[in-house]
Write an enzyme that holds these catalytic residues in place. Structure first.
Site, PDB file in Angstrom:
ATOM      1  N   ASP A   1     -17.411   3.340  -7.664  1.00  0.00           N
ATOM      2  CA  ASP A   1     -16.354   3.852  -6.924  1.00  0.00           C
ATOM      3  C   ASP A   1     -16.414   5.084  -6.877  1.00  0.00           C
ATOM      4  O   ASP A   1     -16.062   5.800  -8.116  1.00  0.00           O
ATOM      5  CB  ASP A   1     -15.085   3.168  -7.412  1.00  0.00           C
ATOM      6  CG  ASP A   1     -13.781   3.419  -6.262  1.00  0.00           C
ATOM      7  OD1 ASP A   1     -12.751   2.793  -6.514  1.00  0.00           O
ATOM      8  OD2 ASP A   1     -14.005   4.265  -5.449  1.00  0.00           O
TER       9      ASP A   1
ATOM     10  N   SER B   1      -6.308   0.738  -4.644  1.00  0.00           N
ATOM     11  CA  SER B   1      -6.119   2.186  -4.358  1.00  0.00           C
ATOM     12  C   SER B   1      -5.087   3.150  -4.316  1.00  0.00           C
ATOM     13  O   SER B   1      -4.232   2.810  -5.516  1.00  0.00           O
ATOM     14  CB  SER B   1      -6.971   2.612  -2.968  1.00  0.00           C
ATOM     15  OG  SER B   1      -7.646   3.941  -2.908  1.00  0.00           O
TER      16      SER B   1
ATOM     17  N   HIS C   1     -15.735   1.292  -4.227  1.00  0.00           N
ATOM     18  CA  HIS C   1     -14.323   1.051  -3.783  1.00  0.00           C
ATOM     19  C   HIS C   1     -13.830  -0.118  -2.880  1.00  0.00           C
ATOM     20  O   HIS C   1     -12.793  -0.323  -2.845  1.00  0.00           O
ATOM     21  CB  HIS C   1     -13.895   2.537  -2.839  1.00  0.00           C
ATOM     22  CG  HIS C   1     -12.325   2.703  -2.871  1.00  0.00           C
ATOM     23  ND1 HIS C   1     -11.611   2.945  -4.106  1.00  0.00           N
ATOM     24  CD2 HIS C   1     -11.345   3.015  -1.939  1.00  0.00           C
ATOM     25  CE1 HIS C   1     -10.494   3.254  -3.632  1.00  0.00           C
ATOM     26  NE2 HIS C   1     -10.321   3.197  -2.411  1.00  0.00           N
TER      27      HIS C   1
ATOM     28  N   TYR D   1       0.825  -1.236   0.259  1.00  0.00           N
ATOM     29  CA  TYR D   1      -0.043   0.064   0.100  1.00  0.00           C
ATOM     30  C   TYR D   1       0.929   1.280  -0.106  1.00  0.00           C
ATOM     31  O   TYR D   1       1.194   1.935  -0.949  1.00  0.00           O
ATOM     32  CB  TYR D   1      -1.103  -0.090   1.173  1.00  0.00           C
ATOM     33  CG  TYR D   1      -1.754   1.140   1.206  1.00  0.00           C
ATOM     34  CD1 TYR D   1      -1.814   2.125   2.027  1.00  0.00           C
ATOM     35  CD2 TYR D   1      -3.001   1.087   0.436  1.00  0.00           C
ATOM     36  CE1 TYR D   1      -2.757   3.347   1.999  1.00  0.00           C
ATOM     37  CE2 TYR D   1      -4.018   2.026   0.351  1.00  0.00           C
ATOM     38  CZ  TYR D   1      -3.929   3.411   1.198  1.00  0.00           C
ATOM     39  OH  TYR D   1      -4.426   4.284   1.101  1.00  0.00           O
TER      40      TYR D   1
HETATM   41  O1  LIG Z   1     -10.091   9.856   1.307  1.00  0.00           O
HETATM   42  C1  LIG Z   1     -10.139   9.385   2.182  1.00  0.00           C
HETATM   43  N1  LIG Z   1      -9.076   8.602   2.534  1.00  0.00           N
HETATM   44  C2  LIG Z   1      -8.055   8.412   1.688  1.00  0.00           C
HETATM   45  C3  LIG Z   1      -8.336   7.462   0.715  1.00  0.00           C
HETATM   46  O2  LIG Z   1      -9.331   6.834   0.795  1.00  0.00           O
HETATM   47  N2  LIG Z   1      -7.567   7.292  -0.468  1.00  0.00           N
HETATM   48  C4  LIG Z   1      -6.347   7.993  -0.384  1.00  0.00           C
HETATM   49  C5  LIG Z   1      -5.756   7.563  -2.024  1.00  0.00           C
HETATM   50  C6  LIG Z   1      -6.809   6.825  -2.600  1.00  0.00           C
HETATM   51  C7  LIG Z   1      -7.654   6.287  -1.493  1.00  0.00           C
HETATM   52  C8  LIG Z   1      -7.342   4.988  -1.074  1.00  0.00           C
HETATM   53  O3  LIG Z   1      -5.916   4.701  -1.089  1.00  0.00           O
HETATM   54  O4  LIG Z   1      -8.179   4.449  -0.615  1.00  0.00           O
HETATM   55  O5  LIG Z   1     -11.199   9.318   2.941  1.00  0.00           O
HETATM   56  C9  LIG Z   1     -12.211  10.223   2.865  1.00  0.00           C
HETATM   57  C10 LIG Z   1     -12.706  10.795   4.111  1.00  0.00           C
HETATM   58  C11 LIG Z   1     -13.536   9.732   4.812  1.00  0.00           C
HETATM   59  C12 LIG Z   1     -14.220  10.122   6.014  1.00  0.00           C
HETATM   60  C13 LIG Z   1     -13.911  11.524   6.687  1.00  0.00           C
HETATM   61  C14 LIG Z   1     -13.341  12.313   5.934  1.00  0.00           C
HETATM   62  C15 LIG Z   1     -12.654  12.061   4.523  1.00  0.00           C
END
Ligand SMILES: O=C(NCC(=O)N1CCC[C@H]1C(=O)O)OCc1ccccc1
Length: 709
Positions: A640, A555, A679, A474
């Site tokens: 997603d 992701s 997702h 990751y």
């Molecule tokens: O975007 C994310 N987290 C990062 C994320 O999901 N990412 C970051 C890169 C792509 C993807 C992944 O790796 O799952 O969470 C959104 C969120 C949730 C709850 C409260 C505020 C904001």
């Protein structure tokens, strides 16, 4: 394998952007529109190529049947007490969604409280979170459809199990918090969002607001009680303190582990509810550190923080004397271990979970003095979940590792010693895990940094340099990959003599904020170097050879796969990129992507653009000088809305354009787009098993896996 013919996707050479003097083309920009006929046609053509290829694997049905059989064991969640009752999650084995049961006491006959399998025919409606009132009389449910981040909040009367008329929509990334009198409810939503969203749209999520809902009224009457019109990126979360007197508000502006902390003393409010913006006290009004509420005794609040402590520590702040000069350290930063989680239980104890070289350790500390009282006897692995509140006198926690499905322990905290007892021991049918072993090695990355890696395989594996390897990673967002049990990995180990390798590459939180910082922004290439070095280590240590390695990640891990396979096509036999972030110049323009600039930077800034363009998978596809590109499977799903499918569509269109015509390219380059899926969160068991079967089939076809019973 016969060379595949790839669909010729239209290239619009007129689409270019200027990035600080550099002109970048974006010929597949049209794939960013999920609703266009052209995009739908592209997706159908890609699935028409990938699905038959995957189904051509002769043992696909055998893998599917074996996986289903191994999957079919009862899974229990930790019991948690709410009001007078206990609740726990349970899946009999193959149910699409786990069921929440309730019982009057731990020996009573359980009865079904919530069965999400009744919410839809195909199990694609899931309960993403639940929140009870303090007395356990009401429960708020946050429901998701097809794996989208969009939620609908509904309410259940726990006694009668009847739904209340209240329904809250346009909810996303939301807190769930009842007022102490059960009459009000705090949540977040995006009022400006389109009505017809279901998770297929790519619109940016901006201007989230905190709302107060008075139970029994219509959502249209809800009150905005916090909003940030000058900072559309900000998001907030409300919670009620253990003592029920304070409303706490955490504000964040990105995935950086820092937050503002506001509070409001609710005692100054009558039960007429909230009528407008809440006049919060701004205790912490800058984004310099994380302040994570643990508990409070009157005005003395206990927080977990990374302020001057990249491996975190525990401090107390007296709201009567809030100046930083009055703050006290309750548990100092550990010299090597990361303080991961703290829970206040039994009024006066803290359950403290550390991570020591990527394995969890758990202790009891005294709330008043911070003094360590006891250590839990744990094997090598992870604490999956823990339930226990300040008012509880016991905790339940689940332990898991690569070769042990989660086991639930119960432990009383009424004395200073801990004598946990097994409460639930999940058993897997047909697998004798004693035939397998886990080791942890520390290998050197390109810059000499020592990287920990877990390696799991059969005990009698020959070191003949020819074992298949599933190399998973990751590397971002301060997320740590501690040992966890996976049926799909176990099948790969058992029936294909496979090795599962998990390098804890930089960008994660395995050694605290320094480890995270070592793999983000202008140091993001360290993640790829660490992952590439892991593969080189496994080859030089005679575990395997390049053609037998599949690299895989989801992701941010999908970005890892795209970047590494572009940079080192000679090092891997196959790559599987799941729901990847692949267009690094434009990720911040869609849904919640703007939140990720804390790890990636933003191409709007010249300095950021100059390091981003060097690894962005969409912009670094080129023909290998010698040999061919590895087999590549890029997976995404139509709902997603965390990482929009456009990333995967544009990347695969580019890969097939640049590499697909070359006579030497016989390894397949495939895109698979799932329907009614998102997702990953909330995915029904049936879809998970199909998806994993396809992954294993692809690995079998492209890295020469041979089935053994
Ligand atoms: O975007 C994310 N987290 C990062 C994320 O999901 N990412 C970051 C890169 C792509 C993807 C992944 O790796 O799952 O969470 C959104 C969120 C949730 C709850 C409260 C505020 C904001």
């Amino acid at each position: 394998s016969a060379k595949l013919e790839y669909p010729a996707a239209r290239r619009d050479e007129t689409v270019t952007n200027d990035f600080h003097g550099i002109t970048i083309q974006d010929p597949y920009r049209w794939l960013e529109d999920p609703d266009s006929t052209e995009t739908k046609t592209f997706v159908n053509e890609q699935n028409a190529l990938s699905n038959p290829y995957i189904h051509s694997y002769q043992h696909r049905e055998l893998v599917n049947k074996t996986l289903t059989k191994m999957w079919n064991y009862p899974k229990f969640g930790c019991p948690h007490k709410r009001g007078p009752r206990y609740f726990y999650g349970h899946n009999s084995g193959l149910q699409n969604q786990s069921v929440t049961y309730m019982m009057d006491d731990l020996e009573a006959e359980p009865q079904i409280f919530i069965d999400p399998n009744t919410f839809s025919e195909d199990g694609t409606v899931s309960v993403s979170s639940k929140k009870f009132t303090k007395d356990g009389s009401l429960c708020a449910l946050s429901l998701s459809s097809s794996g989208s981040d969009w939620k609908t909040i509904k309410f259940i009367n726990v006694e009668t199990k009847e739904y209340l008329p209240d329904v809250l929509k346009k909810v996303k990334f939301s807190c769930l918090a009842f007022t102490p009198d059960n009459k009000g409810f705090f949540y977040n939503c995006f009022p400006s969002a389109a009505d017809n969203h279901e998770g297929e749209e790519v619109d940016q999520n901006l201007n989230q607001k905190l709302f107060f809902h008075r139970m029994g009224t219509d959502q249209s009457e809800d009150i905005i009680c916090a909003e940030f019109p000058d900072n559309p990126h900000w998001m907030s979360a409300a919670s009620v303190s253990d003592c029920q007197n304070y409303l706490l508000l955490e504000i964040s502006e990105s995935c950086k582990p820092v937050n503002k902390l506001y509070y409001y003393d609710m005692r100054s409010h009558g039960s007429e509810g909230f009528t407008g913006l809440i006049p919060f006290i701004k205790l912490i009004d800058k984004f310099d550190a994380e302040y994570d509420y643990i508990t409070n005794e009157g005005t003395v609040f206990t927080f977990k923080t990374n302020l001057d402590a990249s491996r975190y520590r525990v401090i107390t702040i007296d709201f009567e004397n809030p100046g930083p000069e009055n703050w006290k350290t309750l548990i100092p930063e550990h010299p090597t271990d990361v303080l991961e989680n703290i829970t206040c239980v039994n009024q006066n104890k803290l359950i403290v979970i550390y991570m020591h070289d990527v394995k969890n350790e758990m202790y009891v500390h005294d709330l008043a003095t911070g003094e360590r009282k006891a250590k839990f006897p744990l094997e090598v692995g992870s604490i999956g979940s823990l339930s226990g509140r300040k008012e509880d006198t016991e905790i339940f926690y689940s332990f898991t590792s690569f070769l042990a499905p989660s086991r639930i322990y119960r432990c009383s905290l009424t004395t200073d010693s801990v004598t946990p007892a097994i409460f639930r021991d999940n058993q897997i049918a047909g697998i004798d895990v004693s035939n397998f072993e886990t080791s942890q090695v520390f290998y050197s990355s390109k810059d000499g940094t020592k990287i920990p890696m877990f390696i799991v395989h059969r005990k009698d594996l020959p070191r003949d340099g020819n074992n298949p390897v599933w190399l998973y990673g990751y590397g971002g967002f301060n997320i740590s990959l501690t040992p966890y049990f996976s049926i799909s990995r176990l099948l790969y180990l058992k029936h294909f003599n496979g090795i599962f390798a998990l390098p804890n590459i930089r960008g994660g939180g395995e050694y605290g904020e320094e480890w995270h910082k070592g793999g983000k922004l202008d140091k993001k290439q360290n993640c790829f170097d660490d992952f590439i070095s892991a593969a080189e280590y496994l080859i030089q240590e005679k575990y395997t050879q390049a053609s037998r390695i599949t690299i895989n990640g989801g992701s941010n891990g999908g970005l890892l796969v795209g970047a590494c396979i572009n940079q080192r096509p000679d090092l891997f036999g196959a790559g599987i990129s799941d729901v990847g972030v692949l267009d690094m110049l434009r990720f911040h323009k869609f849904t919640i992507g703007h939140y990720w600039v804390s790890d990636y930077g933003c191409s709007d800034n010249k300095e950021d653009f100059e390091y981003i363009i060097k690894y962005s998978p969409l912009h670094t596809v080129k023909e290998p000088i010698i040999g061919q590109f590895p087999a590549l499977l890029v997976c995404t799903a139509d709902h997603d809305d965390r990482v929009a499918p456009l990333h995967s569509l544009k990347y695969m269109a580019t890969v097939q354009h640049v590499l697909g015509k070359s006579e030497k390219q016989t390894n397949p380059l495939l895109l698979q787009v799932e329907c009614k899926a998102g997702h990953g969160a909330g995915k029904p068991t049936a879809k998970i098993i199909e998806e994993v079967t396809d992954k294993i089939a692809f690995m079998a076809l492209t890295t020469g896996l041979e089935w053994r019973d």
